[in-house]
Scaffold this active site. Structure first.
Site, PDB file in Angstrom:
ATOM      1  N   ASP A  41       4.197   2.719  -8.623  1.00 18.72           N
ATOM      2  CA  ASP A  41       3.159   2.562  -9.634  1.00 18.72           C
ATOM      3  C   ASP A  41       1.988   1.730  -9.123  1.00 18.72           C
ATOM      4  O   ASP A  41       2.052   1.139  -8.037  1.00 18.72           O
ATOM      5  CB  ASP A  41       3.753   1.929 -10.916  1.00 18.72           C
ATOM      6  CG  ASP A  41       4.649   0.723 -10.624  1.00 18.72           C
ATOM      7  OD1 ASP A  41       4.613   0.209  -9.482  1.00 18.72           O
ATOM      8  OD2 ASP A  41       5.372   0.289 -11.520  1.00 18.72           O
TER       9      ASP A  41
ATOM     10  N   ASP B  64      12.240  -5.693 -20.575  1.00 20.04           N
ATOM     11  CA  ASP B  64      12.450  -4.714 -21.658  1.00 20.04           C
ATOM     12  C   ASP B  64      13.103  -3.432 -21.134  1.00 20.04           C
ATOM     13  O   ASP B  64      13.133  -2.417 -21.825  1.00 20.04           O
ATOM     14  CB  ASP B  64      11.109  -4.388 -22.342  1.00 20.04           C
ATOM     15  CG  ASP B  64      10.088  -3.788 -21.380  1.00 20.04           C
ATOM     16  OD1 ASP B  64      10.401  -3.634 -20.172  1.00 20.04           O
ATOM     17  OD2 ASP B  64       8.974  -3.457 -21.830  1.00 20.04           O
TER      18      ASP B  64
ATOM     19  N   HIS C 125      12.157  -1.555 -18.615  1.00 19.45           N
ATOM     20  CA  HIS C 125      11.311  -0.496 -18.043  1.00 19.45           C
ATOM     21  C   HIS C 125      11.551  -0.359 -16.556  1.00 19.45           C
ATOM     22  O   HIS C 125      11.867  -1.325 -15.862  1.00 19.45           O
ATOM     23  CB  HIS C 125       9.823  -0.693 -18.370  1.00 19.45           C
ATOM     24  CG  HIS C 125       9.137  -1.807 -17.642  1.00 19.45           C
ATOM     25  ND1 HIS C 125       8.590  -2.896 -18.281  1.00 19.45           N
ATOM     26  CD2 HIS C 125       8.867  -1.994 -16.331  1.00 19.45           C
ATOM     27  CE1 HIS C 125       8.021  -3.695 -17.400  1.00 19.45           C
ATOM     28  NE2 HIS C 125       8.180  -3.176 -16.195  1.00 19.45           N
TER      29      HIS C 125
ATOM     30  N   GLU D 244       7.479   2.421 -19.846  1.00 14.39           N
ATOM     31  CA  GLU D 244       7.709   1.468 -20.929  1.00 14.39           C
ATOM     32  C   GLU D 244       8.648   2.056 -21.983  1.00 14.39           C
ATOM     33  O   GLU D 244       8.857   3.277 -22.019  1.00 14.39           O
ATOM     34  CB  GLU D 244       6.361   1.105 -21.555  1.00 14.39           C
ATOM     35  CG  GLU D 244       5.400   0.404 -20.593  1.00 14.39           C
ATOM     36  CD  GLU D 244       5.755  -1.054 -20.347  1.00 14.39           C
ATOM     37  OE1 GLU D 244       6.964  -1.394 -20.384  1.00 14.39           O
ATOM     38  OE2 GLU D 244       4.842  -1.853 -20.112  1.00 14.39           O
TER      39      GLU D 244
HETATM   40  C1  GLP Z   1       6.477  -4.526 -13.053  1.00 14.00           C
HETATM   41  C2  GLP Z   1       6.699  -3.283 -12.223  1.00 14.00           C
HETATM   42  C3  GLP Z   1       8.160  -2.874 -12.173  1.00 14.00           C
HETATM   43  C4  GLP Z   1       9.020  -4.077 -11.855  1.00 14.00           C
HETATM   44  C5  GLP Z   1       8.824  -5.131 -12.916  1.00 14.00           C
HETATM   45  C6  GLP Z   1       9.702  -6.357 -12.727  1.00 14.00           C
HETATM   46  O1  GLP Z   1       6.360  -4.262 -14.398  1.00 14.00           O
HETATM   47  N1  GLP Z   1       5.922  -2.176 -12.684  1.00 14.00           N
HETATM   48  O2  GLP Z   1       8.321  -1.861 -11.209  1.00 14.00           O
HETATM   49  O3  GLP Z   1      10.363  -3.693 -11.771  1.00 14.00           O
HETATM   50  O4  GLP Z   1       7.462  -5.527 -12.868  1.00 14.00           O
HETATM   51  O5  GLP Z   1       9.129  -7.235 -11.831  1.00 14.00           O
HETATM   52  P1  GLP Z   1       9.825  -8.560 -11.296  1.00 14.00           P
HETATM   53  O6  GLP Z   1      10.706  -8.137 -10.193  1.00 14.00           O
HETATM   54  O7  GLP Z   1       8.685  -9.401 -10.820  1.00 14.00           O
HETATM   55  O8  GLP Z   1      10.556  -9.163 -12.432  1.00 14.00           O
END
Ligand code: GLP
Length: 243
Positions: free
Chosen positions: A68, A137, A139, A144
């Site tokens: 993404d 959440d 995702h 989402e």
């Molecule tokens: C973002 C990304 C996800 C990732 C999430 C959690 O929202 N789009 O791909 O898994 O963050 O990130 P973190 O590892 O910093 O908690």
């Protein structure tokens, strides 16, 4: 056994390295990796860089597709996922520029950008191993809550939960967090031959519970992993407290 976050990264890095070595990739038949950003995979990237520096592994014949990107952030913006990937991984390894694929956050025609991305994945024969993390959440990528479990690469609005969770990377200022993203779909991820999800910390415990102990549900998009014949979750002790 207490598994620390560092061990999650190490475990994932060893798994990825073994997969690449076993595949014996060539220019004609590369190994295709799906890649995440966020805090969670940093330890894995560090360890993979170390494997490369120690001469254990090469990324020359590895093609990557990132999950993404934020809409509106240029690759030079230090909060873009482009920037993250080069800083934390690509600039330290022997990845070939032409093998790196990341959705363009500055694309004006989102539909075309996303369709082209899907077409590129298809043309190369699909993704061998998709790595990911999850949001609190549940995702996956930026799919989402409420995303279709058969969704493909598209633009997706961030929920307020995600904007708040990711504000830590934007000086804690939710107004600076982009509100729109381009993201692979749940269906895109499920099409990979294997999916490996890293989960760490107490703030992911509820999501992990929904991922593995509740039903498949589009309000917790990570739960779609239950539908995958080779879905792997690697998590630390804190993330397991609600299992
Ligand atoms: C973002 C990304 C996800 C990732 C999430 C959690 O929202 N789009 O791909 O898994 O963050 O990130 P973190 O590892 O910093 O908690």
């Amino acid at each position: 056994v207490i598994i620390t976050e560092k061990n999650i990264g190490d475990w994932a890095a060893v798994y990825v390295a073994k997969k690449i070595l076993d595949a014996k990739p060539t220019a004609e038949k590369p190994f295709v990796l799906g890649l995440p950003t966020g805090g969670t995979p940093l330890a894995m990237y560090k360890r993979l860089i170390q494997f490369y520096q120690d001469g254990i592994i090469s990324f020359e014949n590895v093609v990557t597709f990132n999950m993404d990107e934020y809409v509106g952030l240029s690759p030079a913006n230090d909060q873009s996922y482009h920037y993250y990937m080069y800083e934390n991984f690509f600039k330290h390894i022997d990845a070939k520029e032409e093998n790196i694929n990341i959705l363009n956050g500055l694309a004006t025609d989102y539909k075309k950008e996303c369709e082209d991305y899907e077409a590129k994945i298809k043309a190369i024969g699909g993704i061998d191993l998709f790595l990911g993390g999850i949001g609190p959440d549940g995702h996956i990528a930026f799919n989402e809550p409420g995303s279709s479990l058969s969704s493909r690469t598209r633009d997706k609005e961030l929920t307020m939960d995600t904007i708040i969770a990711n504000a830590r990377f934007f000086g804690g200022d939710i107004d600076r967090v982009p509100k729109l993203s381009l993201t692979v779909g749940v269906g895109t991820i499920l099409d990979a031959k294997e999916v490996l999800i890293m989960v760490n910390g107490h703030n992911k415990a509820r999501a992990l519970h929904h991922a593995v102990e509740q039903g498949v549900n589009h309000m917790w998009t990570i739960s779609a992993l239950q539908l995958h014949p080779k879905g792997i979750i690697v998590s630390d002790e804190a993330a397991c407290t609600e299992l």
